[in-house]
Each structure stands twice: as C-alpha cells, then as structure tokens.
Enzyme design. Structure first.
Site: not given
Length: 480
Positions: A80, A72, A185, A257, A172-173, A142
C-alpha cells in the site's frame, strides 16, 4: 453493562475498521471518531506521493487523537505504501526460498520503520498461509512456501522484525487459505483437508505466531468442513472461538478479512456479514475500502438490532471492544526507536529458479531486450506496477531490434496466458527468447523469480542484462 443507545453505539464503533476514499480526512470519519470509532484502514486509493501520504496520516492523528491506522503492507507484490511505484522488498516467497530468518526479520523491520514514521500502528501481515495449491489464485508468492516448518519459522521472524520497529502484526488468513483454487474476493472457497492435515499443515504457522505473541490474527472467508461444514471461518464460532481462542490459546484481536469480499457478503450484504462475524467471535470488522457514512451507519444499525434480538451478547461485544482498545493502548506506548537502516538486504536473484534454457540465454553475449506482457493481478495486489516495468527497463515487442535476445516477462503463466504467443512470435523473427515467470510456478517459464515487486524487478533486470548492456528503449516506447 451500560446498553444505552450512546454507550452501545460507542462499543459497536470500537469494533469497526472502515476505509475511505481519497487523500483527505472525510468529515463522517471525524464524527464517527467522536462517537467511538477507534481505527481506520488505508488502501491504494489513499496513496499518492510520499509527502501526501505523510500529510494524510498526520491529519488523521491530529483530527482523530488516539486513532489506530492499519494497512496491508506485506512487502512484495501486495503493498500500500508503495502502491504507485512497487515495493522495494522482495516478498515472502523470495524470502522463503532464501530461507534465512534473519533476512526475513530485516525485511519486516524495514517495512515497520516505513509504517512507524507515518504513525501506522497495525500492519495486516504477514501472510502465513501455506501455498500447498500451486494454482492458488490469491496466495501464491504472498506465502513463504509450501511446507509448514518453513512458513512457521519465517512467519515468526517477520512478526518479530515488525515488532522491533514498534508496529503490530496481524497474521492471516486463519485457518489457512493456501489449499484453495478459488479467490475469496470473488467467491467462497473450500479447504477439504482432514483435521489431521489441518493440524500438521495449515494451523502450524498460526500456532507458532500465537506462541510468539502476535497481537492480531485475520480470518478468512473460506469453508473448512473438518472444522465447520456450513459456515465460512469468518462466521464460525467453531473456528474462531473453538480453534483460534480455544485450541491455539490466542488472546489478542481477531480481525476479519474485508467484509466487502464476495466470500463474506456476496449473498447477504456487508451489514449482515458484520453481525455474523461479531456473533462468531471476531473483534475488529474490516469493512473494506470506500466505506462511506451510509454503509457505516447501516452496519451500526444492523449490530444494534442484533444485540436487541439476542444474536450478539452485549458482554461479548464489550469484550471485543476492550481487546481492540488494549491493542490501541499498546501501540500508543512509545517503543524504543529502531536502529536506522542497517539491516542486511538479501541477494534476491539467489532465490530465482533458472532452467537450462535460461542459463544458456544468460551466457549468450547478444544485447538483451525485456518485453513485459500485461498480466492481470488478483484484487489483493491491485494495479501496482510490477516486474521489469517497475524499474523502467521494458521495451515493446514491436520495437525489439534485430540481433537482440529477448526475455518475455509475465506472471500467472497458466494455460491461455498471452506470453507464450508473444515469445513464439519473437522466436519466429529470429530472436533467442526465454519466458520469465514472476509468480508462483505453474509449469511454464524458463526462469522463475517467485515475486513481482519492484525490488524483484530490479534484481531481475540486473541478472538479465549483466553481461551486455541492455537494449536502449526507443523514445516513447511502452511495455506490453
């Protein structure tokens, strides 16, 4: 088709995208690769200094030839490769506010070059959700913005920029996580828009990137009653086969995901979530970080049982494995080397929203101090250094000297955030104070940056300290 135990196991492993812990290649991953595993995902736990990351990726390719490495790397808040220091890129919301697709493509090319050098072939980005709910706890900055045309044109630019560097993008998503106030999450969100609204809003950026030839699309763990009133998108044939494959005409790889998220597996566990996702039409199952050999084998066993019970058709499993392999083969084909770093960099501060109070503060010739208030991030962002602290420019509130003006930097300034109390205390001590929001604005903040990456933090510090010299940070002072 061949459904012997070995052949079936190979097909199943081809559809799995595990993570692992640490900076060394685990033996179980190498063994699974020999049996058919073809991809792996890197997370923050796999990131140390650049030399160590480079060595890890080189070892993955040496010990697992042909392996597709994914991560990601959205640029901006979710990073990352720059998990320890923060991303130098501005992030989607800043790029959307600048609204120059050439700058967006340039940012994606730089990200792609960083990935390509390491042999990372699949980037789990861009986010093409429309942030239509200002208090969205997981999308926010984002997103490129709050309107479909804006998000669509920048999503296409981002995908093309990444492709220029030889790296595959994954939008995404699907079918759109922007109109939610729940983090998938942690729970299972709902989007209660009508089909007409979904077509004109959520689905438009996905339609645009599919038409632009994007090779992968990621599902979301959200319920969209207008498309499927019962199942989350990740488990819904109506959403994946009906909408994404059927109405949008997508022929690439459908990636889930992370299945360790509560919105997917909170009540049923990851192995059953993997079965439901494959049965619905997903091709590549993101298992989440720290997968380990035990979970991998339980997922494989659950899918084997599902095939035996008729819940998953062997032909569909083979088709998913073939799509994954086609993506891997395409990434293995050498691309022309991208040009060196000649892409234009944006003037990030041009995207900032500066209120009247902040403008007056900036014009004040008093020395400037920056106090950053710790603000919890969502799990997608993680514990990445952010804002002014990412460039070492903050001072503890108790160390602000007399006569200084103060910028109190925070993000996610919802009701109950501690930053306003810090600002009030500094005002009571006689300091001119502004509050800076480094997230998506929610009604608070004298200055809004629309991002918290290290690149945004640097631009913010330059803006706040451009007239006088910044206050010198005392030895041993820490941000708060």
């Amino acid at each position: 088709m061949d459904t012997t135990t070995g052949a079936l196991r190979r097909l199943i492993l081809r559809t799995l995208l595990p993570g692992f812990d640490g900076m060394t290649v685990p033996a179980w991953l190498v063994a699974a690769h020999r049996d058919g595993l073809a991809s792996v995902c890197l997370y923050g736990a796999n990131i140390a200094d650049p030399a160590a990351v480079s060595a890890l990726c080189a070892d993955l390719h040496r010990r697992c030839p042909g392996l597709l490495i994914a991560t990601d790397e959205e640029g901006g808040d979710v990073t990352r490769l720059h998990y320890l220091a923060g991303s130098p890129e501005p992030g989607n919301a800043v790029l959307g506010r600048l609204d120059d697709p050439a700058l967006t493509a340039a940012s994606a090319r730089r990200i792609g070059r960083d990935l390509a050098v390491l042999g990372i072939g699949l980037d789990l980005g861009p986010v093409v959700d429309i942030n239509s709910a200002p208090d969205n706890p997981v999308i926010g900055v984002r997103s490129f913005g709050a309107t479909a045309p804006l998000v669509a044109r920048h999503a296409v630019a981002w995908v093309r920029g990444l492709r220029d560097a030889g790296v595959a993008a994954c939008a995404k998503h699907f079918p759109g996580h922007g109109d939610t106030t729940t983090d998938s999450h942690l729970a299972l969100p709902r989007v209660d828009a009508t089909r007409e609204v979904l077509d004109a809003r959520e689905l438009e950026p996905f339609r645009a990137v599919v038409q632009a030839g994007i090779p992968a699309v990621m599902t979301s763990h959200i319920v969209v009653p207008a498309l499927d009133p019962e199942r989350p998108a990740t488990f819904s044939p109506a959403v994946l086969r009906g909408e994404l494959r059927g109405r949008l005409g997508f022929r690439g790889v459908i990636v889930t995901d992370a299945l360790d998220m509560a919105g997917a597996s909170g009540d049923i566990g990851i192995p059953e979530a993997a079965v439901r996702a494959l049965a619905a039409g997903a091709d590549l199952l993101c298992l989440g970080p720290n997968t380990g050999p035990d979970l991998l084998e339980r997922v494989v066993a659950a899918i084997e049982d599902a095939v035996a019970q008729g819940r998953i058709e062997p032909e569909e499993l083979a088709a998913s494995a073939a799509r994954v392999q086609a993506l891997i083969d395409d990434q293995a084909t050498p691309s022309p080397a991208p040009a060196p770093g000649t892409d234009p960099r944006p003037e990030i501060a041009d995207a900032f929203e500066i209120g009247a109070g902040a403008a007056a503060w900036l014009a004040d010739d008093a020395p400037a101090a920056i106090v950053q208030v710790e603000s919890e991030a969502n799990l997608a962002v993680g514990r990445v250094v952010w804002g002014a602290a990412a460039v070492g420019a903050t001072i503890a509130a108790g160390d602000v000297p007399p006569g200084a003006k103060v910028a109190v930097v925070a993000r996610g300034l919802a009701a109950g955030h501690p930053a306003p109390a810090v600002a009030d205390a500094l005002r009571a001590a006689g300091h001119p104070v502004i509050v800076v929001e480094c997230g998506w604005p929610r009604g608070f903040g004298d200055l809004v940056t629309y991002g918290a990456s290290a690149g945004v933090g640097r631009a913010l510090v330059e803006l706040l300290t451009r007239l006088p010299d910044p206050v010198e940070v005392p030895e041993g002072s820490a941000s708060r």
